[in-house]
Design a protein around this motif. Structure first.
Motif, PDB file in Angstrom:
ATOM      1  N   UNK A  72       2.987   5.800  -3.078  1.00 26.13           N
ATOM      2  CA  UNK A  72       4.071   6.597  -3.638  1.00 26.13           C
ATOM      3  C   UNK A  72       3.913   6.708  -5.149  1.00 26.13           C
ATOM      4  N   UNK A  73       3.544   5.581  -5.772  1.00 22.34           N
ATOM      5  CA  UNK A  73       3.381   5.549  -7.226  1.00 22.34           C
ATOM      6  C   UNK A  73       2.283   6.501  -7.670  1.00 22.34           C
ATOM      7  N   UNK A  74       1.228   6.520  -6.875  1.00 24.70           N
ATOM      8  CA  UNK A  74       0.104   7.395  -7.217  1.00 24.70           C
ATOM      9  C   UNK A  74       0.588   8.837  -7.290  1.00 24.70           C
ATOM     10  N   UNK A  75       1.546   9.156  -6.456  1.00 23.48           N
ATOM     11  CA  UNK A  75       2.185  10.447  -6.542  1.00 23.48           C
ATOM     12  C   UNK A  75       1.372  11.555  -5.930  1.00 23.48           C
ATOM     13  N   UNK A  76       2.011  12.678  -5.828  1.00 25.63           N
ATOM     14  CA  UNK A  76       1.318  13.801  -5.226  1.00 25.63           C
ATOM     15  C   UNK A  76       0.670  14.641  -6.300  1.00 25.63           C
ATOM     16  N   UNK A  77      -0.582  14.397  -6.479  1.00 25.28           N
ATOM     17  CA  UNK A  77      -1.340  15.125  -7.473  1.00 25.28           C
ATOM     18  C   UNK A  77      -1.866  16.387  -6.792  1.00 25.28           C
ATOM     19  N   UNK A 122      -7.737  16.531 -13.001  1.00 27.94           N
ATOM     20  CA  UNK A 122      -6.337  16.883 -13.265  1.00 27.94           C
ATOM     21  C   UNK A 122      -5.675  15.879 -14.196  1.00 27.94           C
ATOM     22  N   UNK A 123      -6.060  14.616 -14.041  1.00 29.16           N
ATOM     23  CA  UNK A 123      -5.490  13.587 -14.899  1.00 29.16           C
ATOM     24  C   UNK A 123      -5.866  13.827 -16.360  1.00 29.16           C
ATOM     25  N   UNK A 130       0.815  -1.215   0.000  1.00 33.41           N
ATOM     26  CA  UNK A 130       0.000   0.000   0.000  1.00 33.41           C
ATOM     27  C   UNK A 130       0.847   1.262   0.000  1.00 33.41           C
ATOM     28  N   UNK A 190       2.268   1.668  -3.471  1.00 35.30           N
ATOM     29  CA  UNK A 190       1.179   2.090  -4.339  1.00 35.30           C
ATOM     30  C   UNK A 190       0.910   3.578  -4.144  1.00 35.30           C
ATOM     31  N   UNK A 218      -0.811  22.871 -14.725  1.00 34.28           N
ATOM     32  CA  UNK A 218      -1.546  21.771 -15.357  1.00 34.28           C
ATOM     33  C   UNK A 218      -2.299  20.929 -14.317  1.00 34.28           C
ATOM     34  N   UNK A 219      -2.353  21.402 -13.078  1.00 33.79           N
ATOM     35  CA  UNK A 219      -3.128  20.708 -12.049  1.00 33.79           C
ATOM     36  C   UNK A 219      -4.081  21.703 -11.379  1.00 33.79           C
ATOM     37  N   UNK A 239     -10.285  18.119  -8.044  1.00 32.37           N
ATOM     38  CA  UNK A 239     -10.562  16.715  -8.324  1.00 32.37           C
ATOM     39  C   UNK A 239      -9.410  16.114  -9.133  1.00 32.37           C
ATOM     40  N   UNK A 240      -8.769  15.080  -8.570  1.00 26.74           N
ATOM     41  CA  UNK A 240      -7.583  14.542  -9.235  1.00 26.74           C
ATOM     42  C   UNK A 240      -7.924  13.848 -10.549  1.00 26.74           C
ATOM     43  N   UNK A 241      -9.136  13.334 -10.662  1.00 30.30           N
ATOM     44  CA  UNK A 241      -9.516  12.706 -11.939  1.00 30.30           C
ATOM     45  C   UNK A 241      -9.546  13.766 -13.038  1.00 30.30           C
TER      46      UNK A 241
END
Lengths: 536, 232
Positions: free
Chosen positions: A21-26, A272-273, A16, A19, A263-264, A268-270
């Motif tokens: 860390x991979x998700x990253x700081x959005x 931003x993606x 976890x 995971x 660009x962020x 809502x992170x979705x």
């Protein structure tokens, strides 16, 4: 055993963490308060130009005004003379065509087509004085029109048909003493009225922007941040940021939303993606031509019909011209939904003399990009569709001479003779004209960047993530959740669910019937069963 | 049926198991509704809410799954799911014929063996194939672009299509399972006995002469058996 369990637990926790860390700081970067503060400070010109003796003259020639400017702002003219505002061309690398000098000077569009032979009229919007034929001296600094961009008095205007010369009514000294940073009117006079009228070309640049509300343009609304064109289209040494891909080809010097908004920009992170594949404009410019109509189609082939020897004009329901003898048939659009394309910042152009296939729609500017292209994003565009004249023998587009300055010069708008107009126009370009012409369908793609809507009016998820008639229905080179599915998988799934349900219903009915029968059958049956059970 | 068989109240489903079962059921139903909304088949919450509910429920379910795997391992309950070839035919025969004849269940449910051979087979394949498929494709669906953000380019996936189609495929199977599960729930001793057992934990089970002693021990203290296993 306990060690194993402990290690499983630690492993799970570790997974976890990795995971996470991979998700990253959005990170959501809300800099709107700072931006509002920054642009709330409206700059005042530092110097009072009315006090300069150099400008307290009775100027008869506009070139003398420029000479006066240069006495203080020396060498500024050299900056201006390097710009595309001055040269109407710049060096571009065009994929498949190499390095070319291209610009308004030599690129054809599908509105008034091209400037060659029509300079007196078209070049009203050139930032110079007197470019009325190919012999214009681009090296003479006094030909630079400082006032077109720097007049703050709102009194300056260029003469119709004057090849960039000021209108004779203008008091040059009065204007010269009231100069400063470019205002909306300086830019808008040309950029809002391109193509021969308000909002004809862009669809997102029009005279409404001289003074508008947040509801129409979230940036320029006078009840909002009240931004000027040059707040975003910043300039260094007179090189303006931002370019339009009807003329440009390279991914550089662009004016971008991200410069201010990052660009962020969403909570809502979705969302931003989405910024990796979807340009801001796509959701935030849901409609264009929100106030005044823009030209959607232009059919030159019907031009030239006269009534009693006189040109005629017809109007449509929006009150806009639907036919003129000079230009042919038009259609207009208001509150238009954009079309959507992939765009990676590079474009190709139809260049003078390029051969074409008259059976296909000719793309005058091709914007490159696809889902696979990591640099490409989905952008909203206006596509202007037209029928324009081409040479049936040489198979290239004709640049007709449309403007007529005197009887017998071949200008179509006086003589209504395509052969004469083509002959004169092509002569100016040093290209042969065969004498036979026809009309070909052409398209021009205009990215939409302005008249950004408020967040409440922006597109919502369902506008694209929907099975039928979504905004992105024409972009089919990727899997879009909510829109796309595999018919095979869905068929399989429906089958599995159907047969499961069928089995359940059949089974349940059979059980129910049996139960009912048993109830009616009375105890006899029961006793039998019990006996059987006991035997077992 | 009840008349001549000796039954007794047995503590079959422990509190964690019941908690897991019902929270998983709730999450699965949420995931089904929102999932098929994201798929474009239905319209209920609106796409935006469907996505956020689906993502949140999925994360909670993954966490619940991690805890449940731990629970299964620590209690030894995972052995319940080891599939067996024995008596599959008998169980099938019961569902197709026996159930209408009022034949007895071919499988005797006890504390130590709660699942019939068909259940073992289906649950084992759910746990080994379908759920991992859904979790892996689901996490890929959620996060496939984020590595790119952090410049880990090689983790970048070119497109959603394969992920999405596998996820949809698994979802259809889960819906079918859900329906069958709901129906088969009614095929216990009485229509509601299985449901009651999963709510209260206790079920009236046919007394087994041989295992009676053990059952009693378990009924009194559920921890005993796991301790025994730990020791072994």
């Amino acid at each position: 055993m306990k060690k194993i369990l402990l290690s499983v637990l630690i492993l799970a926790l570790g997974t976890f963490l990795i995971l996470n860390l991979l998700i990253g700081k959005n990170e959501f970067q809300n800099n709107l308060p700072e931006l509002k503060e920054k642009y709330a400070k409206k700059e005042k010109t530092a110097a009072d130009h009315t006090k300069f003796t150099q400008l307290q003259k009775d100027f008869t020639r506009p070139q003398d005004v420029t000479a006066a400017c240069i006495t203080c702002h020396n060498e500024r003219h050299t900056e201006v003379m390097k710009t595309s505002h001055w040269n109407w061309e710049r060096t571009e690398y065009i994929t498949g065509k190499g390095i070319k000098r291209v610009g308004k000077k030599n690129i054809l569009n599908n509105f008034c087509i091209g400037i060659a032979g029509n300079e007196t009229s078209c070049n009203k919007c050139h930032i110079g004085y007197g470019w009325d034929d190919p012999n214009f001296d681009f090296t003479d600094p006094t030909n630079v029109d400082c006032l077109a961009c720097h007049d703050n008095s709102n009194e300056y205007m260029k003469q119709n048909g004057g090849a960039g010369m000021p209108d004779p009514s203008v008091d040059l000294a009065f204007v010269a003493q009231r100069v400063g940073k470019p205002q909306r009117t300086n830019c808008g006079t040309c950029h809002f009225l391109g193509g021969g009228g308000n909002n004809v070309k862009h669809g997102d640049l029009e005279t409404e922007l001289f003074s508008t509300t947040r509801d129409i343009d979230v940036h320029m609304g006078v009840d909002g941040s009240d931004l000027n064109c040059v707040d975003c289209h910043t300039a260094e040494n007179h090189q303006m940021k931002g370019k339009v891909f009807s003329l440009s080809s390279m991914n550089k010097d662009r004016s971008e939303c991200e410069t201010c908004h990052s660009n962020l920009p969403h909570e809502n992170s979705v969302l931003n993606e989405h910024t990796q594949k979807v340009a801001c404009q796509t959701c935030h410019i849901p409609l264009y031509a929100k106030v005044n109509p823009t030209k959607m189609t232009w059919d030159w082939s019907t031009a030239g019909k006269l009534k009693d020897g006189q040109p005629i004009t017809e109007f449509d329901s929006l009150g806009k011209e639907s036919y003129t003898s000079l230009k042919g048939n038009f259609t207009w659009g208001k509150n238009v939904e954009p079309e959507y394309i992939w765009f990676n910042g590079t474009a190709s152009h139809y260049l003078l003399g390029d051969t074409m296939n008259p059976d296909e729609t000719l793309q005058l500017n091709q914007l490159y990009g696809s889902y696979e292209d990591p640099a490409a994003k989905i952008i909203p565009v206006k596509i202007h569709r037209a029928k324009q004249i081409y040479d049936k023998e040489y198979m290239y587009l004709i640049q007709p001479k449309t403007v007529s300055n005197f009887e017998g010069d071949g200008g179509f708008w006086r003589e209504f003779d395509w052969n004469r107009a083509s002959e004169e126009g092509m002569k100016r370009l040093n290209l042969p004209y065969s004498g036979s012409y026809d009309f070909v369908k052409t398209e021009m793609t205009w990215p939409l960047n302005h008249m950004v809507s408020t967040k409440e009016q922006s597109l919502s998820c369902d506008d694209c993530h929907t099975r039928e008639n979504g905004r992105l229905a024409s972009l089919t080179d990727f899997y879009l959740p909510g829109r796309d599915y595999s018919p095979a998988v869905d068929m399989f799934g429906a089958g599995v669910i159907f047969f499961t349900a069928l089995g359940i219903v059949t089974h349940a009915i059979a059980r129910f019937m049996k139960w009912k029968k048993k109830k009616e059958g009375g105890k006899e049956d029961d006793v039998k069963k019990e006996e059987q059970g006991n035997e077992k | 049926m009840k008349s001549n068989k000796r039954t007794e109240k047995v503590y079959v489903y422990r509190s964690y198991e019941r908690f897991w079962h019902w929270s998983q059921a709730l999450l699965m139903i949420l995931l089904m509704v929102t999932g098929f909304e994201i798929h474009g088949s239905i319209s209920f919450f609106g796409f935006e809410y469907a996505v956020s509910i689906h993502s949140t429920a999925a994360i909670i379910l993954v966490i619940l799954t991690v805890f449940t795997i731990f629970w299964h391992l620590s209690t030894g309950e995972w052995r319940q799911y080891i599939p067996t070839r024995q008596n599959i035919k008998a169980q099938l025969h019961y569902y197709v014929f026996g159930i209408f004849e009022d034949a007895p269940h071919p499988f005797r449910k006890t504390k130590l063996s709660k699942l019939n051979p068909l259940q073992k087979l289906v649950y084992a394949s759910l746990k080994v194939i379908i759920i991992p498929l859904m979790i892996v494709t689901g996490l890929a669906y959620l996060y496939y672009r984020y590595p790119h953000y952090n410049k880990i380019a090689h983790l970048n996936i070119a497109g959603l299509e394969v992920i999405a189609l596998l996820h949809t495929f698994g979802a259809f199977l889960l819906v079918a399972f859900f329906l069958a599960h709901l129906y088969l729930m009614t095929t216990g001793e009485t229509v509601t006995s299985n449901l009651k057992a999963m709510i209260t934990g206790y079920e009236e089970l046919e007394a087994d002469e041989k295992k009676e002693v053990i059952n009693e021990i378990i009924t009194e203290s559920p921890e005993v058996i796991s301790e025994k296993e730990t020791l072994s």
